[in-house]
Design an enzyme around this catalytic site. Structure first.
Site, PDB file in Angstrom:
ATOM      1  N   HIS A   1      -8.138   6.615   0.084  1.00  0.00           N
ATOM      2  CA  HIS A   1      -9.018   5.397   0.426  1.00  0.00           C
ATOM      3  C   HIS A   1      -9.558   4.806  -1.085  1.00  0.00           C
ATOM      4  O   HIS A   1     -10.488   4.233  -0.898  1.00  0.00           O
ATOM      5  CB  HIS A   1     -10.392   5.824   1.234  1.00  0.00           C
ATOM      6  CG  HIS A   1     -10.106   6.105   2.544  1.00  0.00           C
ATOM      7  ND1 HIS A   1     -10.861   7.028   3.433  1.00  0.00           N
ATOM      8  CD2 HIS A   1      -9.168   5.740   3.808  1.00  0.00           C
ATOM      9  CE1 HIS A   1     -10.542   6.987   4.477  1.00  0.00           C
ATOM     10  NE2 HIS A   1      -9.628   6.431   4.650  1.00  0.00           N
TER      11      HIS A   1
ATOM     12  N   ARG B   1       0.796  -1.335  -0.048  1.00  0.00           N
ATOM     13  CA  ARG B   1       0.075   0.022  -0.077  1.00  0.00           C
ATOM     14  C   ARG B   1       0.893   1.402   0.046  1.00  0.00           C
ATOM     15  O   ARG B   1       1.819   1.328   0.859  1.00  0.00           O
ATOM     16  CB  ARG B   1      -0.739   0.026   1.022  1.00  0.00           C
ATOM     17  CG  ARG B   1      -1.662   1.269   1.382  1.00  0.00           C
ATOM     18  CD  ARG B   1      -2.301   1.359   2.527  1.00  0.00           C
ATOM     19  NE  ARG B   1      -3.178   2.617   2.670  1.00  0.00           N
ATOM     20  CZ  ARG B   1      -3.574   3.284   3.896  1.00  0.00           C
ATOM     21  NH1 ARG B   1      -2.978   3.065   4.900  1.00  0.00           N
ATOM     22  NH2 ARG B   1      -4.244   4.451   3.684  1.00  0.00           N
TER      23      ARG B   1
ATOM     24  N   GLY C   1     -15.420   0.401   9.590  1.00  0.00           N
ATOM     25  CA  GLY C   1     -15.832   0.255  10.730  1.00  0.00           C
ATOM     26  C   GLY C   1     -17.263   0.574  11.253  1.00  0.00           C
ATOM     27  O   GLY C   1     -18.180  -0.111  11.653  1.00  0.00           O
ATOM     28  N   ILE C   2     -17.253   2.125  10.924  1.00  0.00           N
ATOM     29  CA  ILE C   2     -18.760   2.627  11.399  1.00  0.00           C
ATOM     30  C   ILE C   2     -19.705   2.270  10.479  1.00  0.00           C
ATOM     31  O   ILE C   2     -20.721   1.970  10.543  1.00  0.00           O
ATOM     32  CB  ILE C   2     -18.389   4.188  11.416  1.00  0.00           C
ATOM     33  CG1 ILE C   2     -17.501   4.612  12.484  1.00  0.00           C
ATOM     34  CG2 ILE C   2     -19.870   4.901  11.554  1.00  0.00           C
ATOM     35  CD1 ILE C   2     -16.986   6.151  12.306  1.00  0.00           C
ATOM     36  N   GLY C   3     -19.361   2.351   9.119  1.00  0.00           N
ATOM     37  CA  GLY C   3     -20.109   2.045   7.905  1.00  0.00           C
ATOM     38  C   GLY C   3     -20.656   0.591   8.031  1.00  0.00           C
ATOM     39  O   GLY C   3     -21.840   0.356   7.541  1.00  0.00           O
TER      40      GLY C   3
ATOM     41  N   GLY D   1     -10.628   7.353   9.673  1.00  0.00           N
ATOM     42  CA  GLY D   1     -10.652   8.290   8.755  1.00  0.00           C
ATOM     43  C   GLY D   1     -11.816   8.182   7.879  1.00  0.00           C
ATOM     44  O   GLY D   1     -12.259   7.000   7.666  1.00  0.00           O
TER      45      GLY D   1
ATOM     46  N   GLU E   1      -9.332  -4.198   1.530  1.00  0.00           N
ATOM     47  CA  GLU E   1      -8.350  -3.523   1.063  1.00  0.00           C
ATOM     48  C   GLU E   1      -7.170  -4.513   0.812  1.00  0.00           C
ATOM     49  O   GLU E   1      -6.504  -4.449  -0.353  1.00  0.00           O
ATOM     50  CB  GLU E   1      -7.969  -2.362   1.930  1.00  0.00           C
ATOM     51  CG  GLU E   1      -8.881  -1.075   1.996  1.00  0.00           C
ATOM     52  CD  GLU E   1      -8.623  -0.153   3.014  1.00  0.00           C
ATOM     53  OE1 GLU E   1      -8.056   0.904   2.381  1.00  0.00           O
ATOM     54  OE2 GLU E   1      -8.904  -0.501   4.062  1.00  0.00           O
TER      55      GLU E   1
HETATM   56  P1  ADP Z   1      -9.628   2.263  10.668  1.00  0.00           P
HETATM   57  O1  ADP Z   1     -10.037   3.632   9.778  1.00  0.00           O
HETATM   58  O2  ADP Z   1      -8.463   2.469  11.650  1.00  0.00           O
HETATM   59  O3  ADP Z   1      -9.384   1.014   9.677  1.00  0.00           O
HETATM   60  P2  ADP Z   1     -12.133   0.905  11.161  1.00  0.00           P
HETATM   61  O4  ADP Z   1     -12.500   0.662   9.852  1.00  0.00           O
HETATM   62  O5  ADP Z   1     -11.896   0.007  12.002  1.00  0.00           O
HETATM   63  O6  ADP Z   1     -10.935   2.034  11.292  1.00  0.00           O
HETATM   64  O7  ADP Z   1     -13.340   1.831  12.099  1.00  0.00           O
HETATM   65  C1  ADP Z   1     -13.225   2.274  13.331  1.00  0.00           C
HETATM   66  C2  ADP Z   1     -14.358   2.835  13.572  1.00  0.00           C
HETATM   67  O8  ADP Z   1     -15.633   2.021  13.567  1.00  0.00           O
HETATM   68  C3  ADP Z   1     -14.402   3.309  15.102  1.00  0.00           C
HETATM   69  O9  ADP Z   1     -15.128   4.933  15.495  1.00  0.00           O
HETATM   70  C4  ADP Z   1     -15.287   2.333  15.831  1.00  0.00           C
HETATM   71  O10 ADP Z   1     -15.911   2.692  17.038  1.00  0.00           O
HETATM   72  C5  ADP Z   1     -16.251   2.081  14.644  1.00  0.00           C
HETATM   73  N1  ADP Z   1     -17.156   0.884  14.920  1.00  0.00           N
HETATM   74  C6  ADP Z   1     -16.728  -0.403  15.028  1.00  0.00           C
HETATM   75  N2  ADP Z   1     -17.430  -1.369  15.317  1.00  0.00           N
HETATM   76  C7  ADP Z   1     -18.492  -0.239  15.703  1.00  0.00           C
HETATM   77  C8  ADP Z   1     -20.138  -0.538  16.056  1.00  0.00           C
HETATM   78  N3  ADP Z   1     -20.717  -1.824  16.365  1.00  0.00           N
HETATM   79  N4  ADP Z   1     -20.885   0.335  16.386  1.00  0.00           N
HETATM   80  C9  ADP Z   1     -20.266   1.582  16.097  1.00  0.00           C
HETATM   81  N5  ADP Z   1     -19.147   2.030  15.744  1.00  0.00           N
HETATM   82  C10 ADP Z   1     -18.309   0.903  15.450  1.00  0.00           C
END
Ligand code: ADP
Length: 400
Positions: A176, A87, A326-328, A206, A380
Protein backbone atom coordinates in the site's frame (compact mmCIF):
# COMPACT_ATOMS: atom_id res chain seq x y z
CA UNK A 1 -2.22 14.15 -27.87
CA UNK A 2 -2.80 15.81 -24.50
CA UNK A 3 0.46 16.56 -22.69
CA UNK A 4 -0.56 15.58 -19.20
CA UNK A 5 -3.05 12.77 -19.67
CA UNK A 6 -1.95 9.46 -18.11
CA UNK A 7 -3.69 6.10 -18.37
CA UNK A 8 -3.32 4.26 -15.06
CA UNK A 9 -3.64 0.46 -15.16
CA UNK A 10 -3.94 -2.04 -12.32
CA UNK A 11 -3.85 -5.51 -13.89
CA UNK A 12 -5.00 -8.73 -12.28
CA UNK A 13 -4.92 -12.18 -13.86
CA UNK A 14 -8.38 -11.75 -15.43
CA UNK A 15 -9.06 -8.03 -15.08
CA UNK A 16 -7.70 -4.55 -15.72
CA UNK A 17 -8.81 -1.61 -13.59
CA UNK A 18 -8.11 1.62 -15.44
CA UNK A 19 -8.42 5.37 -15.00
CA UNK A 20 -7.44 8.43 -16.99
CA UNK A 21 -5.84 11.22 -15.01
CA UNK A 22 -5.57 14.67 -16.56
CA UNK A 23 -3.24 17.00 -14.70
CA UNK A 24 -4.96 19.96 -13.10
CA UNK A 25 -8.36 18.22 -13.09
CA UNK A 26 -9.81 17.16 -9.74
CA UNK A 27 -12.05 14.40 -11.09
CA UNK A 28 -11.09 11.51 -13.32
CA UNK A 29 -12.76 11.86 -16.75
CA UNK A 30 -12.66 8.07 -17.18
CA UNK A 31 -12.45 5.10 -14.86
CA UNK A 32 -13.52 1.51 -15.23
CA UNK A 33 -12.71 -2.16 -15.33
CA UNK A 34 -12.32 -4.84 -18.00
CA UNK A 35 -13.15 -8.09 -16.26
CA UNK A 36 -13.59 -11.84 -16.80
CA UNK A 37 -10.94 -11.55 -19.53
CA UNK A 38 -10.30 -14.57 -21.77
CA UNK A 39 -13.81 -15.88 -21.03
CA UNK A 40 -17.01 -15.67 -23.10
CA UNK A 41 -18.38 -13.26 -20.45
CA UNK A 42 -15.53 -10.76 -20.81
CA UNK A 43 -16.85 -7.19 -20.54
CA UNK A 44 -15.75 -3.63 -20.00
CA UNK A 45 -17.56 -1.30 -17.58
CA UNK A 46 -16.58 2.35 -17.45
CA UNK A 47 -17.70 5.83 -16.50
CA UNK A 48 -16.76 8.52 -19.01
CA UNK A 49 -17.42 12.17 -18.17
CA UNK A 50 -19.92 11.02 -15.55
CA UNK A 51 -21.84 8.58 -17.78
CA UNK A 52 -21.78 4.84 -16.93
CA UNK A 53 -21.37 2.55 -19.94
CA UNK A 54 -20.56 -1.07 -20.70
CA UNK A 55 -19.59 -3.25 -23.61
CA UNK A 56 -19.33 -7.02 -24.06
CA UNK A 57 -15.89 -8.06 -25.32
CA UNK A 58 -16.34 -11.86 -25.48
CA UNK A 59 -13.10 -13.81 -25.35
CA UNK A 60 -10.95 -10.64 -25.19
CA UNK A 61 -7.51 -10.93 -23.61
CA UNK A 62 -5.74 -8.08 -21.80
CA UNK A 63 -4.37 -6.52 -25.02
CA UNK A 64 -7.71 -6.75 -26.83
CA UNK A 65 -9.45 -5.12 -23.86
CA UNK A 66 -7.00 -2.21 -24.00
CA UNK A 67 -7.58 -1.85 -27.75
CA UNK A 68 -11.34 -1.72 -27.02
CA UNK A 69 -10.62 1.05 -24.51
CA UNK A 70 -8.53 2.90 -27.06
CA UNK A 71 -11.40 2.68 -29.55
CA UNK A 72 -13.75 4.24 -26.98
CA UNK A 73 -11.26 7.07 -26.46
CA UNK A 74 -10.84 7.76 -30.19
CA UNK A 75 -13.85 10.08 -30.12
CA UNK A 76 -12.19 12.24 -27.44
CA UNK A 77 -9.04 13.94 -28.76
CA UNK A 78 -8.57 15.66 -25.39
CA UNK A 79 -8.35 12.27 -23.67
CA UNK A 80 -5.49 10.71 -25.62
CA UNK A 81 -2.97 9.40 -23.06
CA UNK A 82 0.67 10.38 -23.41
CA UNK A 83 1.89 7.64 -21.03
CA UNK A 84 0.75 4.55 -19.17
CA UNK A 85 1.39 4.11 -15.44
CA UNK A 86 1.18 0.57 -14.07
CA UNK A 87 0.63 -0.48 -10.48
CA UNK A 88 3.12 -3.25 -9.69
CA UNK A 89 2.71 -5.04 -6.38
CA UNK A 90 6.24 -6.21 -5.62
CA UNK A 91 9.51 -4.50 -6.46
CA UNK A 92 11.60 -6.45 -3.94
CA UNK A 93 14.69 -4.59 -2.72
CA UNK A 94 15.53 -3.49 -6.24
CA UNK A 95 12.96 -0.73 -6.71
CA UNK A 96 13.14 2.22 -4.36
CA UNK A 97 11.34 4.45 -6.89
CA UNK A 98 9.07 4.19 -9.89
CA UNK A 99 10.82 3.20 -13.12
CA UNK A 100 10.49 3.42 -16.89
CA UNK A 101 9.55 -0.07 -18.04
CA UNK A 102 12.31 -1.23 -20.39
CA UNK A 103 13.48 -4.83 -20.90
CA UNK A 104 15.91 -4.80 -17.98
CA UNK A 105 13.29 -3.39 -15.59
CA UNK A 106 10.77 -5.99 -16.74
CA UNK A 107 13.32 -8.74 -16.10
CA UNK A 108 13.75 -7.38 -12.54
CA UNK A 109 9.98 -7.37 -12.01
CA UNK A 110 9.89 -10.98 -13.18
CA UNK A 111 12.72 -11.80 -10.78
CA UNK A 112 10.49 -10.55 -7.91
CA UNK A 113 7.60 -12.82 -8.96
CA UNK A 114 8.41 -15.53 -6.39
CA UNK A 115 7.69 -12.91 -3.69
CA UNK A 116 4.21 -12.11 -5.10
CA UNK A 117 3.22 -15.13 -7.20
CA UNK A 118 -0.43 -14.08 -7.47
CA UNK A 119 0.26 -10.47 -8.42
CA UNK A 120 3.52 -9.80 -10.27
CA UNK A 121 2.85 -12.25 -13.15
CA UNK A 122 -0.57 -10.63 -13.65
CA UNK A 123 1.00 -7.14 -13.55
CA UNK A 124 3.53 -8.26 -16.18
CA UNK A 125 0.75 -9.64 -18.37
CA UNK A 126 -0.92 -6.23 -18.25
CA UNK A 127 2.31 -4.39 -19.06
CA UNK A 128 2.94 -6.59 -22.09
CA UNK A 129 -0.65 -6.05 -23.22
CA UNK A 130 -0.31 -2.28 -22.87
CA UNK A 131 2.99 -2.31 -24.77
CA UNK A 132 1.20 -4.17 -27.55
CA UNK A 133 -1.87 -1.91 -27.53
CA UNK A 134 0.06 1.39 -27.17
CA UNK A 135 3.51 0.71 -28.71
CA UNK A 136 4.30 4.43 -29.03
CA UNK A 137 3.58 5.35 -25.39
CA UNK A 138 6.14 5.27 -22.57
CA UNK A 139 5.17 2.91 -19.75
CA UNK A 140 6.13 3.39 -16.11
CA UNK A 141 5.96 0.94 -13.20
CA UNK A 142 4.90 2.24 -9.77
CA UNK A 143 5.62 -0.26 -7.00
CA UNK A 144 3.52 -0.88 -3.86
CA UNK A 145 6.70 -1.71 -1.99
CA UNK A 146 8.93 1.20 -3.11
CA UNK A 147 7.84 3.73 -0.48
CA UNK A 148 8.82 1.32 2.30
CA UNK A 149 12.36 0.77 1.03
CA UNK A 150 13.59 3.60 3.26
CA UNK A 151 12.90 1.49 6.38
CA UNK A 152 16.04 0.88 8.47
CA UNK A 153 17.29 -2.71 8.88
CA UNK A 154 16.02 -2.82 12.48
CA UNK A 155 12.49 -2.40 11.08
CA UNK A 156 12.70 -4.63 8.02
CA UNK A 157 14.73 -7.59 9.31
CA UNK A 158 13.03 -10.57 10.97
CA UNK A 159 14.80 -12.28 13.85
CA UNK A 160 15.36 -15.47 11.81
CA UNK A 161 18.56 -17.09 10.44
CA UNK A 162 20.54 -14.60 8.39
CA UNK A 163 20.66 -17.04 5.44
CA UNK A 164 16.85 -16.79 5.12
CA UNK A 165 17.29 -13.11 4.35
CA UNK A 166 20.44 -13.45 2.25
CA UNK A 167 19.43 -16.47 0.16
CA UNK A 168 15.65 -16.23 0.11
CA UNK A 169 14.77 -12.54 0.55
CA UNK A 170 12.91 -13.13 3.83
CA UNK A 171 12.44 -9.59 5.19
CA UNK A 172 9.64 -7.09 5.69
CA UNK A 173 8.74 -5.22 2.45
CA UNK A 174 5.43 -3.50 3.21
CA UNK A 175 2.59 -2.75 0.77
CA UNK A 176 0.00 0.00 0.00
CA UNK A 177 3.03 2.29 -0.40
CA UNK A 178 1.37 4.45 -3.05
CA UNK A 179 -1.52 5.27 -0.71
CA UNK A 180 0.69 5.87 2.35
CA UNK A 181 2.90 8.21 0.30
CA UNK A 182 -0.10 10.12 -1.10
CA UNK A 183 -1.89 10.77 2.20
CA UNK A 184 1.42 11.21 4.06
CA UNK A 185 2.43 14.04 1.71
CA UNK A 186 -0.94 15.77 2.13
CA UNK A 187 -0.78 15.41 5.93
CA UNK A 188 2.75 16.83 5.92
CA UNK A 189 1.46 19.94 4.11
CA UNK A 190 -1.67 20.20 6.28
CA UNK A 191 0.32 19.96 9.51
CA UNK A 192 2.72 22.70 8.52
CA UNK A 193 5.76 20.85 7.16
CA UNK A 194 9.16 20.34 8.77
CA UNK A 195 10.56 17.18 10.32
CA UNK A 196 7.28 15.55 11.40
CA UNK A 197 6.38 12.06 12.61
CA UNK A 198 3.12 10.92 11.01
CA UNK A 199 1.31 7.57 11.23
CA UNK A 200 -0.93 6.71 8.27
CA UNK A 201 -3.61 4.00 8.52
CA UNK A 202 -4.90 2.64 5.20
CA UNK A 203 -8.05 0.69 6.12
CA UNK A 204 -9.80 -0.98 3.18
CA UNK A 205 -10.38 -4.67 2.56
CA UNK A 206 -6.64 -4.94 3.12
CA UNK A 207 -5.31 -2.83 5.99
CA UNK A 208 -1.87 -1.51 6.82
CA UNK A 209 -0.33 1.38 8.74
CA UNK A 210 2.97 3.17 8.19
CA UNK A 211 5.32 5.31 10.28
CA UNK A 212 6.58 8.32 8.29
CA UNK A 213 9.38 10.51 9.66
CA UNK A 214 10.41 13.58 7.71
CA UNK A 215 8.47 12.22 4.67
CA UNK A 216 10.31 8.86 4.64
CA UNK A 217 8.77 5.56 5.68
CA UNK A 218 10.54 4.18 8.77
CA UNK A 219 8.27 1.21 9.54
CA UNK A 220 5.04 -0.42 8.45
CA UNK A 221 2.74 -3.24 9.54
CA UNK A 222 2.78 -5.51 6.48
CA UNK A 223 5.79 -7.74 6.01
CA UNK A 224 7.13 -10.34 3.60
CA UNK A 225 3.54 -10.62 2.39
CA UNK A 226 0.35 -8.58 2.94
CA UNK A 227 -0.74 -11.14 5.58
CA UNK A 228 1.28 -9.58 8.41
CA UNK A 229 0.05 -6.78 10.65
CA UNK A 230 -3.48 -5.48 11.21
CA UNK A 231 -6.78 -7.39 11.24
CA UNK A 232 -8.23 -7.16 7.70
CA UNK A 233 -11.45 -8.19 5.91
CA UNK A 234 -10.46 -11.83 5.51
CA UNK A 235 -6.76 -11.80 6.55
CA UNK A 236 -5.73 -12.52 10.11
CA UNK A 237 -2.81 -10.11 10.39
CA UNK A 238 -0.37 -11.03 13.18
CA UNK A 239 -0.77 -14.48 14.76
CA UNK A 240 1.56 -16.79 16.64
CA UNK A 241 3.57 -18.47 13.85
CA UNK A 242 3.15 -21.81 15.66
CA UNK A 243 -0.51 -21.73 14.59
CA UNK A 244 0.70 -23.05 11.20
CA UNK A 245 2.05 -26.39 12.45
CA UNK A 246 -0.51 -26.69 15.26
CA UNK A 247 -3.54 -26.28 12.99
CA UNK A 248 -2.01 -28.27 10.11
CA UNK A 249 -1.77 -31.18 12.52
CA UNK A 250 -5.25 -30.66 13.97
CA UNK A 251 -6.89 -30.31 10.53
CA UNK A 252 -4.75 -33.00 8.87
CA UNK A 253 -3.75 -30.64 6.09
CA UNK A 254 -0.65 -28.93 4.74
CA UNK A 255 0.62 -25.45 5.63
CA UNK A 256 -0.66 -24.23 2.23
CA UNK A 257 -4.20 -24.82 3.44
CA UNK A 258 -3.52 -22.98 6.71
CA UNK A 259 -2.06 -20.07 4.70
CA UNK A 260 -5.23 -20.04 2.58
CA UNK A 261 -7.48 -19.99 5.66
CA UNK A 262 -5.45 -17.19 7.29
CA UNK A 263 -5.76 -15.18 4.05
CA UNK A 264 -9.35 -15.93 3.03
CA UNK A 265 -11.39 -17.04 6.06
CA UNK A 266 -9.92 -15.09 8.95
CA UNK A 267 -9.82 -11.42 9.96
CA UNK A 268 -13.23 -9.74 10.37
CA UNK A 269 -14.91 -12.64 8.56
CA UNK A 270 -13.42 -15.23 10.91
CA UNK A 271 -13.96 -13.26 14.10
CA UNK A 272 -17.63 -12.59 13.25
CA UNK A 273 -18.26 -16.32 12.87
CA UNK A 274 -18.41 -16.09 9.08
CA UNK A 275 -20.93 -13.23 9.07
CA UNK A 276 -19.08 -10.68 6.92
CA UNK A 277 -15.69 -9.32 5.88
CA UNK A 278 -17.27 -5.96 5.08
CA UNK A 279 -17.03 -3.39 7.87
CA UNK A 280 -20.25 -1.62 6.96
CA UNK A 281 -22.22 -4.87 7.33
CA UNK A 282 -20.52 -5.58 10.64
CA UNK A 283 -21.29 -2.13 12.02
CA UNK A 284 -24.97 -2.61 11.10
CA UNK A 285 -25.05 -6.11 12.60
CA UNK A 286 -23.35 -4.96 15.81
CA UNK A 287 -25.92 -2.17 16.17
CA UNK A 288 -28.56 -4.91 15.91
CA UNK A 289 -26.94 -6.79 18.78
CA UNK A 290 -24.80 -9.38 16.91
CA UNK A 291 -22.10 -10.38 19.41
CA UNK A 292 -19.69 -11.80 16.79
CA UNK A 293 -19.84 -8.57 14.76
CA UNK A 294 -19.13 -6.54 17.92
CA UNK A 295 -16.17 -8.77 18.80
CA UNK A 296 -14.74 -8.42 15.26
CA UNK A 297 -14.98 -4.61 15.54
CA UNK A 298 -13.44 -4.60 19.03
CA UNK A 299 -10.45 -6.76 18.02
CA UNK A 300 -9.97 -4.69 14.85
CA UNK A 301 -9.88 -1.37 16.75
CA UNK A 302 -7.83 -2.62 19.69
CA UNK A 303 -5.12 -4.18 17.53
CA UNK A 304 -5.05 -1.17 15.21
CA UNK A 305 -4.59 1.21 18.15
CA UNK A 306 -1.74 -0.92 19.54
CA UNK A 307 0.03 -0.88 16.15
CA UNK A 308 -0.44 2.90 15.79
CA UNK A 309 1.20 3.37 19.21
CA UNK A 310 4.08 1.13 18.14
CA UNK A 311 4.51 3.10 14.92
CA UNK A 312 4.59 6.36 16.89
CA UNK A 313 7.61 4.86 18.69
CA UNK A 314 9.15 4.04 15.29
CA UNK A 315 8.68 7.70 14.26
CA UNK A 316 10.49 8.98 17.34
CA UNK A 317 7.95 11.79 17.58
CA UNK A 318 4.19 11.86 16.98
CA UNK A 319 2.68 14.85 15.18
CA UNK A 320 -0.40 13.38 13.54
CA UNK A 321 -2.47 10.35 12.58
CA UNK A 322 -4.17 9.85 9.20
CA UNK A 323 -7.14 7.59 8.46
CA UNK A 324 -7.74 6.59 4.83
CA UNK A 325 -9.23 3.75 2.70
CA UNK A 326 -12.92 2.76 2.67
CA UNK A 327 -13.13 2.16 6.44
CA UNK A 328 -10.78 4.99 7.41
CA UNK A 329 -12.61 7.53 5.25
CA UNK A 330 -16.17 6.52 6.16
CA UNK A 331 -16.51 4.64 9.42
CA UNK A 332 -16.99 7.21 12.17
CA UNK A 333 -17.52 4.61 14.88
CA UNK A 334 -14.31 2.74 14.09
CA UNK A 335 -12.27 5.96 14.12
CA UNK A 336 -13.84 7.07 17.41
CA UNK A 337 -13.10 3.70 19.04
CA UNK A 338 -9.46 3.74 17.85
CA UNK A 339 -8.96 7.31 19.10
CA UNK A 340 -10.48 6.34 22.45
CA UNK A 341 -7.78 3.65 22.85
CA UNK A 342 -5.14 6.25 21.95
CA UNK A 343 -6.20 8.88 24.50
CA UNK A 344 -3.00 8.32 26.50
CA UNK A 345 -1.05 9.58 23.47
CA UNK A 346 -3.01 12.82 23.54
CA UNK A 347 -5.67 12.02 20.94
CA UNK A 348 -9.23 13.15 21.58
CA UNK A 349 -12.05 12.89 19.05
CA UNK A 350 -14.26 15.89 18.19
CA UNK A 351 -17.71 14.30 17.71
CA UNK A 352 -18.97 16.88 15.22
CA UNK A 353 -15.82 16.90 13.06
CA UNK A 354 -15.70 13.11 13.12
CA UNK A 355 -19.38 12.90 12.15
CA UNK A 356 -18.72 14.88 8.95
CA UNK A 357 -15.60 12.80 8.15
CA UNK A 358 -13.52 15.96 8.64
CA UNK A 359 -15.09 17.59 5.57
CA UNK A 360 -15.91 20.88 7.28
CA UNK A 361 -12.64 21.13 9.22
CA UNK A 362 -9.97 20.60 6.55
CA UNK A 363 -9.76 16.84 7.40
CA UNK A 364 -9.38 17.34 11.16
CA UNK A 365 -11.52 15.04 13.37
CA UNK A 366 -9.91 15.75 16.75
CA UNK A 367 -10.38 18.67 19.16
CA UNK A 368 -8.18 21.74 18.92
CA UNK A 369 -6.37 20.70 22.13
CA UNK A 370 -5.70 17.16 20.81
CA UNK A 371 -2.84 15.77 18.80
CA UNK A 372 -4.32 15.97 15.27
CA UNK A 373 -6.02 13.04 13.55
CA UNK A 374 -7.04 13.62 9.93
CA UNK A 375 -9.33 11.83 7.46
CA UNK A 376 -7.67 12.15 4.06
CA UNK A 377 -9.28 10.39 1.06
CA UNK A 378 -6.62 8.41 -0.75
CA UNK A 379 -6.15 8.59 -4.52
CA UNK A 380 -3.73 5.91 -5.67
CA UNK A 381 -4.48 6.54 -9.36
CA UNK A 382 -3.53 10.20 -9.03
CA UNK A 383 -0.31 9.28 -7.21
CA UNK A 384 0.57 6.72 -9.93
CA UNK A 385 -0.11 9.33 -12.63
CA UNK A 386 2.09 11.88 -10.85
CA UNK A 387 4.94 9.43 -10.45
CA UNK A 388 4.56 8.37 -14.08
CA UNK A 389 4.92 11.98 -15.21
CA UNK A 390 7.90 12.64 -12.97
CA UNK A 391 9.74 9.54 -14.29
CA UNK A 392 9.05 10.63 -17.88
CA UNK A 393 10.14 14.21 -17.21
CA UNK A 394 13.34 13.04 -15.48
CA UNK A 395 14.07 10.72 -18.40
CA UNK A 396 13.51 13.54 -20.91
CA UNK A 397 15.78 15.86 -18.86
CA UNK A 398 18.55 13.24 -18.73
CA UNK A 399 18.44 12.91 -22.53
CA UNK A 400 18.41 16.67 -23.18
P1 ADP B 1 -10.31 -1.99 -1.19
O1 ADP B 1 -9.22 -2.34 -0.22
O2 ADP B 1 -10.90 -3.17 -1.88
O3 ADP B 1 -9.98 -0.82 -2.10
P2 ADP B 1 -12.02 -0.05 0.14
O4 ADP B 1 -10.92 0.92 0.40
O5 ADP B 1 -13.10 0.35 -0.81
O6 ADP B 1 -11.49 -1.49 -0.25
O7 ADP B 1 -12.68 -0.36 1.57
C1 ADP B 1 -13.68 -1.33 1.70
C2 ADP B 1 -14.11 -1.35 3.16
O8 ADP B 1 -14.60 -0.05 3.51
C3 ADP B 1 -15.24 -2.33 3.42
O9 ADP B 1 -15.01 -3.03 4.65
C4 ADP B 1 -16.44 -1.41 3.56
O10 ADP B 1 -17.47 -1.95 4.36
C5 ADP B 1 -15.79 -0.23 4.23
N1 ADP B 1 -16.68 0.93 4.17
C6 ADP B 1 -17.01 1.68 3.10
N2 ADP B 1 -17.92 2.63 3.46
C7 ADP B 1 -18.15 2.46 4.78
C8 ADP B 1 -18.99 3.10 5.76
N3 ADP B 1 -19.78 4.11 5.41
N4 ADP B 1 -18.95 2.64 7.03
C9 ADP B 1 -18.17 1.60 7.39
N5 ADP B 1 -17.37 0.96 6.52
C10 ADP B 1 -17.36 1.38 5.24
Amino acid sequence: MTEACVLVCNCGSSSIKFALIVSGQETQPLSGIAERLESPEARMLWTLNGKAQQQAIPGADHAQALVALLTVLEAYPELQPMAVGHRIVHGGEHFTHSALLDDSVLAQVEACSHLAPLHNPANLLGIQAAQKAFPELPQVGVFDTAFHQSMPARAYRYPVPESWYRDHGVRRYGFHGTSHRFVGNLAQQRLGGGDLGIVTAHLGNGCSAAAIRNQCCVDTTMGLTPLEGLVMGTRSGNVDPSIFSYMAERLHCGVDEITRILNKESGLLGLSGGLASDMRELVNAAEGGHAGAQLAIDVFCYRLAKEIAALAVACGRFDGLVFTGGIGENSRGIRAQVLQHLSLLGLSVDEERNQSNGRDSAWLITTDASLPALVIPTNEELQIARETMSVINADAASQA
